[in-house]
Design a protein around this motif. Structure first.
Motif, PDB file in Angstrom:
ATOM      1  N   PHE A 831       0.827  -1.207   0.000  1.00 37.84           N
ATOM      2  CA  PHE A 831       0.000   0.000   0.000  1.00 37.84           C
ATOM      3  C   PHE A 831       0.861   1.257   0.000  1.00 37.84           C
ATOM      4  O   PHE A 831       1.895   1.325   0.666  1.00 37.84           O
ATOM      5  CB  PHE A 831      -0.881   0.051   1.250  1.00 37.84           C
ATOM      6  CG  PHE A 831      -2.280  -0.461   1.057  1.00 37.84           C
ATOM      7  CD1 PHE A 831      -3.108   0.078   0.078  1.00 37.84           C
ATOM      8  CD2 PHE A 831      -2.785  -1.472   1.853  1.00 37.84           C
ATOM      9  CE1 PHE A 831      -4.393  -0.374  -0.087  1.00 37.84           C
ATOM     10  CE2 PHE A 831      -4.068  -1.940   1.688  1.00 37.84           C
ATOM     11  CZ  PHE A 831      -4.878  -1.396   0.713  1.00 37.84           C
ATOM     12  N   GLU A 832       0.419   2.266  -0.738  1.00 40.06           N
ATOM     13  CA  GLU A 832       0.946   3.621  -0.591  1.00 40.06           C
ATOM     14  C   GLU A 832      -0.173   4.465   0.023  1.00 40.06           C
ATOM     15  O   GLU A 832      -1.257   4.571  -0.556  1.00 40.06           O
ATOM     16  CB  GLU A 832       1.344   4.215  -1.937  1.00 40.06           C
ATOM     17  CG  GLU A 832       1.843   5.654  -1.818  1.00 40.06           C
ATOM     18  CD  GLU A 832       2.116   6.310  -3.163  1.00 40.06           C
ATOM     19  OE1 GLU A 832       2.479   7.492  -3.159  1.00 40.06           O
ATOM     20  OE2 GLU A 832       1.937   5.655  -4.202  1.00 40.06           O
ATOM     21  N   PRO A 833       0.035   5.044   1.232  1.00 42.44           N
ATOM     22  CA  PRO A 833      -1.028   5.853   1.846  1.00 42.44           C
ATOM     23  C   PRO A 833      -1.410   7.028   0.944  1.00 42.44           C
ATOM     24  O   PRO A 833      -0.560   7.635   0.305  1.00 42.44           O
ATOM     25  CB  PRO A 833      -0.375   6.344   3.152  1.00 42.44           C
ATOM     26  CG  PRO A 833       0.778   5.427   3.382  1.00 42.44           C
ATOM     27  CD  PRO A 833       1.252   4.989   2.034  1.00 42.44           C
ATOM     28  N   THR A 834      -2.700   7.343   0.896  1.00 41.99           N
ATOM     29  CA  THR A 834      -3.197   8.390   0.003  1.00 41.99           C
ATOM     30  C   THR A 834      -4.043   9.385   0.788  1.00 41.99           C
ATOM     31  O   THR A 834      -5.041   9.015   1.405  1.00 41.99           O
ATOM     32  CB  THR A 834      -4.062   7.775  -1.121  1.00 41.99           C
ATOM     33  OG1 THR A 834      -3.314   6.752  -1.761  1.00 41.99           O
ATOM     34  CG2 THR A 834      -4.452   8.834  -2.137  1.00 41.99           C
ATOM     35  N   GLU A 835      -3.626  10.639   0.770  1.00 44.51           N
ATOM     36  CA  GLU A 835      -4.391  11.697   1.418  1.00 44.51           C
ATOM     37  C   GLU A 835      -5.612  12.061   0.565  1.00 44.51           C
ATOM     38  O   GLU A 835      -5.512  12.200  -0.644  1.00 44.51           O
ATOM     39  CB  GLU A 835      -3.521  12.939   1.627  1.00 44.51           C
ATOM     40  CG  GLU A 835      -2.536  12.823   2.782  1.00 44.51           C
ATOM     41  CD  GLU A 835      -3.200  12.984   4.137  1.00 44.51           C
ATOM     42  OE1 GLU A 835      -4.440  13.163   4.174  1.00 44.51           O
ATOM     43  OE2 GLU A 835      -2.491  12.914   5.157  1.00 44.51           O
ATOM     44  N   ALA A 895      -7.573   5.379   3.074  1.00 44.70           N
ATOM     45  CA  ALA A 895      -7.411   5.331   1.616  1.00 44.70           C
ATOM     46  C   ALA A 895      -5.975   4.927   1.297  1.00 44.70           C
ATOM     47  O   ALA A 895      -5.040   5.287   2.013  1.00 44.70           O
ATOM     48  CB  ALA A 895      -7.731   6.686   0.983  1.00 44.70           C
ATOM     49  N   GLY A 896      -5.812   4.186   0.215  1.00 46.99           N
ATOM     50  CA  GLY A 896      -4.470   3.784  -0.196  1.00 46.99           C
ATOM     51  C   GLY A 896      -4.479   3.217  -1.606  1.00 46.99           C
ATOM     52  O   GLY A 896      -5.544   2.922  -2.167  1.00 46.99           O
ATOM     53  N   ILE A 897      -3.296   3.092  -2.161  1.00 48.24           N
ATOM     54  CA  ILE A 897      -3.133   2.526  -3.504  1.00 48.24           C
ATOM     55  C   ILE A 897      -2.180   1.347  -3.404  1.00 48.24           C
ATOM     56  O   ILE A 897      -1.064   1.486  -2.901  1.00 48.24           O
ATOM     57  CB  ILE A 897      -2.574   3.565  -4.489  1.00 48.24           C
ATOM     58  CG1 ILE A 897      -3.551   4.737  -4.644  1.00 48.24           C
ATOM     59  CG2 ILE A 897      -2.307   2.929  -5.855  1.00 48.24           C
ATOM     60  CD1 ILE A 897      -2.989   5.893  -5.451  1.00 48.24           C
TER      61      ILE A 897
END
Length: 943
Positions: A831-835, A895-897
């Motif tokens: 995961f890459e955290p997403t603001e 949220a994340g990608i």
């Protein structure tokens, strides 16, 4: 697609027009299916199709494929077109094959035969079509089939220039596919001499080929140096009218010039004085032309001119042998620092970083210090600001260190989050390297922690402790300064760690002042205790037991803290064990025993700075070598017996930085000396790994049972993965986008060596292709009491379920042993955290409302609901926790990608706790059903 002539393939024109006029996806598919049925019937039923008709239908199939539809027929008709003598028919056949034919196809032998026929023809158009097809497919089979024909065409005296050009590029493609196919021996000289060819297109293509060949075998192709210099000289001294066909916006052959300059960077400066002098003349000419007034105001002119200039400067820096050229290059770059073009400013800063490392141009670079500082502060583009920071670091020396460090500290308060961590490392390195007064160094590091505490890595605060312990002259100042820093109302946890360690060792040096009496020091530290993580609390407990030895008058106050229910009955085993053991030590030990067990830390042995090693990893090849030496990092105590852990007398075989080293974050393990594990002041997440040898002897009750819970690593990256009475396997991992690195610490807890120690990876189903894992093999013998490291590199190719397993086998006391453990490589690690703001989140949430896009679970809380603990788990899961988004403040929204090599999958999450019912509802939405379900299952298992 080739252009459609007005007098040819009208049916194709009509079909394309029909497709463009379709009002919906359904109507487009309907029209395509109708056309496919028609083409299929023509190919099957009409045996009299001529070349034109085959070409038309094959072209339609190609167009349909490019629209995104699968094509499963027509390949044989395309192959038949290859034997046509008409250019347009042969061209469409080759185009279809290049795009649609798989290298494993049964037709590949027929295709290779058709290509061979064309390569043997005298028609240059057919030759070029054949070579373009070879280059497009570029398979290993083609490399083997044409590995002799293409070089022969390339160097043949009667080959046309346009064919030579294609042959060079074709050979380059095949060489990249199969590097063992290197033209050598008789071919070498003939290929090199293509640099003398009269046709500039041939020279350009040949330069690209030679550059690739040189990288593989530089010695064999060394003869290209003089020819490349000669050709470069002719270009740079020519006017734009001399090379009219190859002049781009008044710049003669810029792309060939760049290629030649790059080719020369594969070698050191020429040995031949004549060649060397001619090369220097070329470089001077390029620098002179950069000073001339532009011949055109168009951006293409300046781009071409600057491309040659920057590549020339790269060669000057690479050679690093001509002081005059290096200084001239620096001055030229300095002019670009104020240019209105952002790219030019960036490139100038980047090149000056390299110039700053040369003894010939370092002083010239320093003259631009003020402009670079301004760039760091005022640039709009963060990448340019980052480059300015890099340059300041590179140009720093003892004459300007204090000024640069202060400017970087000032900027750090408002710096972009993306560059803060690296800036902290650089400030710490510069402060240490150029500190003439170590009180200044202590001030700088404490300022770093105050300004950017979240970005101060363990290496940085370990380092200040090491230096203070190794230098008697700064210990009192450090204790006084950190005591004052701790009095700030909002004090970062890293400051508490440094303060706890230093006051525990040297608090007695300031205890004479009533304002920093022993009781005041203790109360100040303990006022931070309840705000800290368990790791820091453990460190503070060690500080308190040090105070028992340093300040007997406050022994009673400290014992009261050890007796507190929150410590003696703590849910954290580490805190509970420390509190109970330190309490017993303070009660039963005599003064002499206390003084021995809790004696002052010894000096750390010298070695390379781990801070510098971290920076080298972040900027490989770009970090100047700093002559910083360092001792051990204050490493964690073993979890087995903390009474011994606060002693400083017994060495251990494992350095605290070993974990970081093996993850590529610090110095290589081979360069690290043995370091004591019994420092007694720092306990971190890896502490339980480093006590393996002692635990076997000192805490047998802990070692008797098997400990294995793979689920606990879904929301954490570090800890003990597996333990029984024979081995202990610790893990530390890090992930960046679709790549991950895992360090496994295999510890032998027995008094005997483990023989035939072997590990293998097994993946469920087809997961091996979705999650690629590279494993570093281990030595088959794990000595008694030893700990060895194994590094695994993982790449997420596409989303997957479950996680791979590691099978461990060895022989202990002549008895075969087998262990199977799940590796902590679940999909959420990528995961890459997403603001996101509330509006964006709920808009996306609504869009992902399809039945196959969401997964949901409602389940009972087990153990009883604890929202603080739930928050910690959700944050550790890898997504961005979005506070203030949900109307219900108890709900968790994330949220994340997920990053994979082949795709990126956006994912949203909502966890709704019901305190009254002690139930959770977890909802996950993503663009892929299998991902939603797997994420939902993984997180639900944590509660």
């Amino acid at each position: 697609m080739p252009a459609v002539r007005g007098d040819g393939m009208r049916g194709l024109s009509v079909f394309i027009s029909d497709i463009r006029n379709c009002k919906s996806k359904e109507s487009e598919i309907k029209r395509i299916n109708k056309e496919l049925a028609n083409i299929r019937s023509k190919f099957k039923g009409d045996r009299t199709l001529d070349g034109y008709q085959k070409k038309k239908y094959v072209c339609k199939l190609l167009f349909i494929f490019l629209l995104g539809h699968d094509i499963d027929f027509g390949h044989m008709e395309a192959v038949n077109l290859l034997s046509s003598n008409k250019y347009s028919e042969k061209q469409i056949g080759y185009l279809f094959i290049s795009v649609l034919v798989n290298t494993n196809s049964d037709l590949i032998k027929l295709i290779i035969q058709s290509i061979k026929n064309d390569l043997q023809s005298r028609n240059p158009i057919h030759l070029n079509l054949a070579m373009q097809c070879i280059a497009n497919i570029g398979s290993k089979e083609m490399a083997e089939a044409f590995g002799y024909d293409i070089p022969k065409l390339l160097v043949s005296g009667d080959t046309m220039d346009v064919v030579k050009q294609s042959a060079a590029l074709c050979l380059l493609r095949l060489f990249r596919t199969s590097q063992e196919m290197i033209p050598s021996g008789e071919w070498t000289s003939r290929i090199i001499h293509l640099l003398n060819d009269q046709h500039m297109g041939v020279v350009t293509a040949a330069t690209s080929l030679i550059d690739a060949l040189v990288k593989k075998n530089p010695e064999e192709y060394k003869g290209c140096i003089s020819l490349a210099v000669s050709r470069l000289s002719r270009i740079v001294t020519a006017s734009y009218t001399d090379l009219q066909d190859y002049t781009y916006y008044f710049v003669p052959a810029p792309w060939l010039s760049v290629k030649l300059l790059r080719l020369l960077q594969n070698y050191s400066p020429p040995d031949d004085p004549g060649v060397r002098g001619r090369l220097n003349e070329c470089l001077e000419t390029i620098l002179n032309k950069a000073q001339e007034a532009p011949k055109s105001k168009k951006v293409q002119h300046s781009n071409a001119k600057n491309a040659v200039l920057f590549e020339a400067i790269s060669l000057i820096i690479h050679n690093d042998s001509e002081p005059n050229l290096l200084v001239r290059a620096c001055n030229q770059l300095g002019q670009f620092l104020s240019n209105r073009e952002t790219n030019l400013r960036y490139l100038a800063l980047e090149s000056m970083c390299l110039l700053a490392t040369s003894e010939f141009s370092h002083e010239a670079v320093k003259k631009h210090q003020e402009v670079v500082i301004l760039s760091m502060k005022m640039e709009k583009d963060v990448s340019v600001r980052q480059q300015a920071v890099d340059l300041l670091y590179a140009m720093c020396d003892k004459t300007n260190a204090e000024e640069i460090v202060q400017e970087m500290l000032n900027y750090l308060e408002t710096a972009d989050y993306s560059i803060r961590e690296e800036m902290v490392l650089k400030v710490a390195i510069l402060a240490e390297k150029y500190a003439t007064d170590y009180t200044w160094y202590v001030d700088v590091i404490l300022n770093l922690i105050r300004i950017a505490g979240d970005y101060v890595s363990e290496e940085v605060w370990y380092r200040v402790i090491q230096i203070v312990i190794n230098r008697d002259d700064v210990q009192g100042y450090a204790a006084k300064t950190v005591f004052e820093a701790l009095q700030a109302p909002a004090c970062h946890e890293n400051m508490v760690k440094v303060g706890g360690y230093i006051l525990g060792e040297f608090g007695n040096l300031i205890a004479g002042d009533q304002r920093s009496s022993p009781l005041v020091q203790f109360q100040l530290l303990h006022s931070k205790y309840h705000l800290c993580s368990p790791m820091t609390r453990a460190l503070l407990l060690s500080t308190y037991v040090k105070f028992v030895n340093l300040f007997p008058e406050i022994k009673h106050n400290i014992q009261e803290v050890f007796k507190q229910h929150s410590n003696l009955r703590s849910a954290d085993a580490e805190l509970q064990q420390r509190a109970s053991e330190y309490l017993q030590l303070s009660v039963i030990a005599s003064t002499d025993v206390l003084a021995t067990v809790l004696e002052e830390m010894p000096a750390f042995p010298e070695r390379e700075s781990s801070i510098l090693a971290v920076l080298k990893k972040k900027k490989p090849g770009r970090v100047p070598e700093n002559e910083i030496r360092e001792g051990r990092s204050p490493n964690p105590a073993p979890t087995g017996n903390h009474t011994e852990a606060v002693s400083h007398s017994k060495p251990s075989a494992v350095s605290a930085n070993a974990s970081a080293d093996l993850l590529g974050l610090s110095t290589p393990p081979s360069s690290q000396p043995t370091a004591p594990s019994n420092t007694g002041m720092l306990v971190d997440v890896l502490g339980d790994m480093y006590g393996g040898q002692q635990q076997t002897q000192q805490n047998n009750s802990f070692a008797a049972a098997q400990s294995y819970n793979p689920k606990k690593f879904v929301c954490k990256n570090n800890g003990v993965l597996f333990e029984n009475d024979l081995v202990q396997i610790g893990v530390k991992s890090e992930f960046r986008q679709n790549l991950g690195r895992i360090a496994l610490f295999h510890g032998n807890k027995t008094p005997f060596p483990l023989q035939n120690y072997e590990t293998t990876i097994s993946s469920p189903g087809d997961q091996a292709s979705k999650l690629v894992i590279q494993v570093k093999p281990m030595d088959p013998i794990l000595e008694a009491g030893a700990q060895k490291l194994q590094v695994l590199n993982g790449e997420c190719v596409e989303d997957y379920v479950d996680s791979p397993s590691m099978n461990i086998s060895f022989i202990y006391n002549n008895v075969p042993q087998k262990i199977n453990v799940k590796l902590p490589l679940t999909i959420n690690k990528f995961f890459e955290p997403t603001e996101m703001n509330g509006e964006s989140f709920f808009a996306r949430w609504k869009n992902l409302g399809g039945e196959k896009q969401r997964a949901q679970k409602i389940f009972k809380a087990s153990p009883p609901m604890d929202l603080a603990a739930a928050r910690t788990k959700v944050m550790g899961f890898g997504m961005q926790l979005l506070d203030g988004i949900d109307p219900n403040p108890d709900n968790f929204v994330c949220a994340g990608i997920i990053h994979a090599r082949s795709s990126q999958i956006g994912c949203l999450l909502r966890l709704e706790p019901n305190k009254q019912a002690q139930m959770y509802r977890l909802t996950v939405r993503s663009s892929k059903e299998t991902v939603s379900q797997e994420i939902c299952d993984l997180l639900a298992d944590q509660f």
